[in-house]
Each structure stands twice: as C-alpha cells, then as structure tokens.
Design a protein around this motif. Structure first.
Motif, PDB file in Angstrom:
ATOM      1  N   ILE A 215       0.850  -1.186   0.000  1.00 44.80           N
ATOM      2  CA  ILE A 215       0.000   0.000   0.000  1.00 44.80           C
ATOM      3  C   ILE A 215       0.887   1.238   0.000  1.00 44.80           C
ATOM      4  CG2 ILE A 215      -1.667   1.357   1.306  1.00 44.80           C
ATOM      5  CD1 ILE A 215      -2.973  -1.195   2.204  1.00 44.80           C
ATOM      6  N   LYS A 216       0.732   2.058  -1.012  1.00 40.70           N
ATOM      7  CA  LYS A 216       1.508   3.281  -1.152  1.00 40.70           C
ATOM      8  C   LYS A 216       0.839   4.460  -0.453  1.00 40.70           C
ATOM      9  CE  LYS A 216       3.045   6.430  -4.843  1.00 40.70           C
ATOM     10  NZ  LYS A 216       3.068   6.631  -6.318  1.00 40.70           N
ATOM     11  N   GLU A 217      -0.492   4.471  -0.513  1.00 44.09           N
ATOM     12  CA  GLU A 217      -1.237   5.615   0.014  1.00 44.09           C
ATOM     13  C   GLU A 217      -2.650   5.172   0.371  1.00 44.09           C
ATOM     14  OE1 GLU A 217      -2.945   9.793  -1.846  1.00 44.09           O
ATOM     15  OE2 GLU A 217      -0.964   9.062  -2.493  1.00 44.09           O
ATOM     16  N   GLY A 218      -3.207   5.686   1.471  1.00 37.82           N
ATOM     17  CA  GLY A 218      -4.586   5.407   1.856  1.00 37.82           C
ATOM     18  C   GLY A 218      -4.685   4.367   2.949  1.00 37.82           C
ATOM     19  N   ASP A 219      -5.886   4.278   3.544  1.00 38.19           N
ATOM     20  CA  ASP A 219      -6.133   3.375   4.662  1.00 38.19           C
ATOM     21  C   ASP A 219      -7.405   2.564   4.405  1.00 38.19           C
ATOM     22  OD1 ASP A 219      -6.318   2.045   7.036  1.00 38.19           O
ATOM     23  OD2 ASP A 219      -6.736   3.818   8.269  1.00 38.19           O
ATOM     24  N   PRO A 220      -7.302   1.243   4.242  1.00 41.97           N
ATOM     25  CA  PRO A 220      -8.481   0.416   3.965  1.00 41.97           C
ATOM     26  C   PRO A 220      -9.199  -0.088   5.217  1.00 41.97           C
ATOM     27  CG  PRO A 220      -6.515  -0.926   3.795  1.00 41.97           C
ATOM     28  CD  PRO A 220      -6.047   0.469   4.146  1.00 41.97           C
ATOM     29  N   LYS A 221      -8.714   0.224   6.388  1.00 45.32           N
ATOM     30  CA  LYS A 221      -9.226  -0.383   7.625  1.00 45.32           C
ATOM     31  C   LYS A 221     -10.722  -0.127   7.801  1.00 45.32           C
ATOM     32  CE  LYS A 221      -8.285  -0.862  12.556  1.00 45.32           C
ATOM     33  NZ  LYS A 221      -7.415  -0.438  13.699  1.00 45.32           N
ATOM     34  N   GLY A 222     -11.467  -1.230   7.987  1.00 43.68           N
ATOM     35  CA  GLY A 222     -12.895  -1.165   8.243  1.00 43.68           C
ATOM     36  C   GLY A 222     -13.749  -0.831   7.044  1.00 43.68           C
ATOM     37  N   ARG A 223     -13.166  -0.734   5.875  1.00 42.08           N
ATOM     38  CA  ARG A 223     -13.893  -0.309   4.677  1.00 42.08           C
ATOM     39  C   ARG A 223     -14.182  -1.479   3.741  1.00 42.08           C
ATOM     40  NH1 ARG A 223     -15.757   4.792   4.950  1.00 42.08           N
ATOM     41  NH2 ARG A 223     -15.513   5.043   2.689  1.00 42.08           N
ATOM     42  N   HIS A 224     -15.214  -1.307   2.907  1.00 41.47           N
ATOM     43  CA  HIS A 224     -15.442  -2.219   1.786  1.00 41.47           C
ATOM     44  C   HIS A 224     -14.628  -1.673   0.618  1.00 41.47           C
ATOM     45  CE1 HIS A 224     -18.474  -4.324  -1.153  1.00 41.47           C
ATOM     46  NE2 HIS A 224     -17.221  -4.645  -1.396  1.00 41.47           N
ATOM     47  N   VAL A 225     -13.515  -2.312   0.324  1.00 41.96           N
ATOM     48  CA  VAL A 225     -12.575  -1.803  -0.669  1.00 41.96           C
ATOM     49  C   VAL A 225     -12.835  -2.477  -2.017  1.00 41.96           C
ATOM     50  CG1 VAL A 225     -10.156  -1.436  -1.236  1.00 41.96           C
ATOM     51  CG2 VAL A 225     -10.870  -1.460   1.162  1.00 41.96           C
ATOM     52  N   VAL A 226     -12.977  -1.664  -3.052  1.00 44.64           N
ATOM     53  CA  VAL A 226     -13.208  -2.166  -4.410  1.00 44.64           C
ATOM     54  C   VAL A 226     -11.965  -1.871  -5.248  1.00 44.64           C
ATOM     55  CG1 VAL A 226     -14.664  -2.064  -6.466  1.00 44.64           C
ATOM     56  CG2 VAL A 226     -15.680  -1.760  -4.192  1.00 44.64           C
ATOM     57  N   ILE A 227     -11.288  -2.917  -5.700  1.00 41.55           N
ATOM     58  CA  ILE A 227     -10.100  -2.776  -6.555  1.00 41.55           C
ATOM     59  C   ILE A 227     -10.568  -2.521  -7.984  1.00 41.55           C
ATOM     60  CG2 ILE A 227      -7.964  -3.851  -7.322  1.00 41.55           C
ATOM     61  CD1 ILE A 227      -8.239  -5.766  -4.900  1.00 41.55           C
ATOM     62  N   VAL A 228     -10.060  -1.466  -8.608  1.00 42.15           N
ATOM     63  CA  VAL A 228     -10.514  -1.066  -9.944  1.00 42.15           C
ATOM     64  C   VAL A 228      -9.341  -1.086 -10.918  1.00 42.15           C
ATOM     65  CG1 VAL A 228     -11.469   0.829 -11.314  1.00 42.15           C
ATOM     66  CG2 VAL A 228     -12.395   0.338  -9.039  1.00 42.15           C
ATOM     67  N   ASP A 229      -9.557  -1.726 -12.078  1.00 41.38           N
ATOM     68  CA  ASP A 229      -8.560  -1.726 -13.139  1.00 41.38           C
ATOM     69  C   ASP A 229      -9.281  -1.864 -14.469  1.00 41.38           C
ATOM     70  OD1 ASP A 229      -6.080  -1.547 -14.279  1.00 41.38           O
ATOM     71  OD2 ASP A 229      -5.235  -3.301 -13.280  1.00 41.38           O
ATOM     72  N   ASP A 230      -8.561  -1.620 -15.566  1.00 40.37           N
ATOM     73  CA  ASP A 230      -9.201  -1.680 -16.882  1.00 40.37           C
ATOM     74  C   ASP A 230      -9.340  -3.103 -17.384  1.00 40.37           C
ATOM     75  OD1 ASP A 230      -6.393  -1.802 -17.163  1.00 40.37           O
ATOM     76  OD2 ASP A 230      -6.514  -1.199 -19.262  1.00 40.37           O
TER      77      ASP A 230
END
Length: 319
Positions: A215-230
C-alpha cells in the motif's frame, strides 16, 4: 475482449468508396488481406452501416476459444433523418461471438437492424459519407494509442466506470466504499471518475527476486474496498492486492475490471468470501460483457457479476 464497430455509407451515389486507411494500431486493428471483407452484405442506399465485432491484436488462446486484448470499440454514426418508411436508419454488423450483446443493443434502439459479418471487414476502417468514421472505445488499455488513429477515424473514448458507480450505489454498504488501485497506471486512468470516494493506491516493490504489492497511500481499515482496473488477465496482481488490503484491516474486498480476459481459465483463481472475510476471497467481482467467452464461463458463478455494455453501446449509436 474487444468489440468494435465501424460506420460507412453503402450504395450512396457520389459517395467516396475508397480512402486512405488509418495506420493500423498494433493492438487495435491488425492488418488483414483485403479479400477478407468479401461477402459483406450490401445495405440499402441512404442507410448508415455500423459493425460490432470481436477485434483486437494478437489473439490469446485459452483452450476454450479465442480472447483478444481489450480494446472495446462499439462504433457507429448518428442515425439519419432521411430514413424512408419502416426502413431502419442504422445497420449494425456483428461477428457471431457478439450476437447476444448485439441483440441487447437492438432491444434498446428501434432504429438499428442487425447483420452478421466477419470481424475482418474492419481491418481497415473507411471514411464515411459524413466524414471520418466514428470509433467508440471503452477503456482503451494502451493510453498512448489515443493519438495513433489516422485521418479517416474519429475516436471517442468511453468508460465502463459509470456502470460500476451505479452498481455500487445499490449496495447496502454504499456509504462505506473505498476504491483501491493496484498500481499508479490504474489510478491515472480512473481517479477523476471516482474522486468522490476515499482511495487506496497500491504498487509493486521489488524484494530480492520477488515483486510484492504494498500500500503506497490510503487506509483500507474497516472499509469495503473495491479494486478497480481496466483489464484482468492472470489475476496475480489483483489477488496480491486483495491479500495486502485484507492484512491492513479491510472489512470486505471486491474487484472491478472492464475487460475480463482470463486466458487459460484464470478466473478459477477467484473465490467468494462467503462472509468469512476478505482473506478468504472477494465479495464481488464485476466485469462487463466485453469478452463474451468469459461471460459464458463465469455466468452464475460467484463472486462474478456481469455489467452489460449494451446500454452504453446503444447510446454511442446516437452520437
């Protein structure tokens, strides 16, 4: 996967039938022998012609059929006001692999008539009666190729991200969504469309002989994280990104890719979390129907969910 469409007039007196072909993009339009377009159906005078086909550069074999690199290009010209009687104003050509998607497009636009044709007819896109042929591309992978098209093609760049945003709004935890990008390239592509979401940016770092996702930047703790790519192919980077997000406290991890290529059945790597947490799998994996063979393989298989491009293509036919 790639779908493409091209528009050109047919049977119009005085219209140019030959034009300098665009320089073929190495990933978008492979040069084919001119004889490959033989047998294309003729259209009535005054009608616009469009094509929807499985196109792209070098095909990727996966044992179950042919996938191609993901330049999605449903292309068309605007409908004509001079259509006579019940005659349709747009002819939409499609290759057999794209039949289902083409039929969905027609269901959304009464002015379109379907014709089956080989995708090779679009190896060189001609100039149309109204000028350059319009080419609509969804989430082009090689961004530098935005500037590669010749004078007879007018490219228009669209995205599948609006489909994802609409779907995210339907989730019960829509207020707890964070968007993650697996690398800086994905962030550059999509951050402007998703900037109202909190973001996590990952990247690959080298440790000895291994490349590890961090992880370069940001905090995913406690979140519903959606990975986005093309696009997703083998899915290795996406899975490593899922693991690092889970290790940093993400409550759920889902994924989105406009083009699910998945050569050699690599979609089998992705399992649902079954409510047991993101370290066990994905809550959702959204892909579009840009790769029809993938759609057939993962239909009704969790965690996959298909977002159809049919409505977006139908809108593109009205430009």
């Amino acid at each position: 996967m790639a779908t493409a469409a091209s528009a050109s007039p047919a049977g119009t007196p005085g219209a140019k039938t030959a034009a300098r072909a665009p320089r073929p993009s190495p990933t978008a339009f492979p040069r084919q022998p001119s004889s490959s377009s033989r047998g294309a159906p003729a259209s009535a005078p005054g009608r616009l012609c469009a094509s929807l086909h499985l196109g792209g550069a070098t095909a990727i074999g996966n044992g179950s059929g042919i996938h191609v690199p993901p330049v999605i290009a449903p292309l068309a010209l605007p409908k004509m006001a001079s259509s006579r009687g019940t005659q349709k104003s747009i002819l939409l050509f499609y290759c057999e692999e794209m039949r289902d998607l083409a039929e969905q497009v027609v269901a959304r636009n009464d002015d379109i008539e379907l014709r089956s044709v080989s995708w090779r007819i679009l190896s060189n896109i001609p100039i149309s009666r109204g000028g350059p042929s319009s080419l609509v591309i969804f989430d082009i992978h090689a961004l530098q190729e935005r500037f590669y098209f010749g004078d007879s093609v007018l490219p228009c760049f669209e995205s599948g991200i609006p489909l994802l945003k609409s779907r995210l709004q339907e989730l019960p935890d829509s207020q707890n969504i964070t968007i993650a990008f697996p690398d800086d390239g994905a962030w550059k592509r999509f951050y402007k469309q998703l900037q109202h979401f909190p973001m996590v940016i990952c990247n690959k770092v080298r440790e000895g002989e291994q490349r590890i996702v961090r992880i370069k930047e940001g905090d995913p703790k406690g979140r519903h994280v959606v990975i986005v790519d093309d696009l997703v192919q083998s899915g290795g980077t996406l899975i490593e990104c899922q693991k690092v997000l889970a290790a940093h406290g993400a409550a759920k991890v889902s994924a989105y890719a406009t083009h699910g290529i998945f050569p050699n059945k690599s979609w089998e790597k992705f399992q649902p979390d079954n409510g047991e947490g993101p370290e066990h799998g994905l809550s959702h994996f959204w892909i579009t129907d840009s790769c029809p063979l993938t759609v057939k393989a993962v239909q009704d298989r969790r965690p996959f969910e298909i977002l159809s491009l049919a409505g977006s293509i139908a809108s593109a036919l009205q430009i």
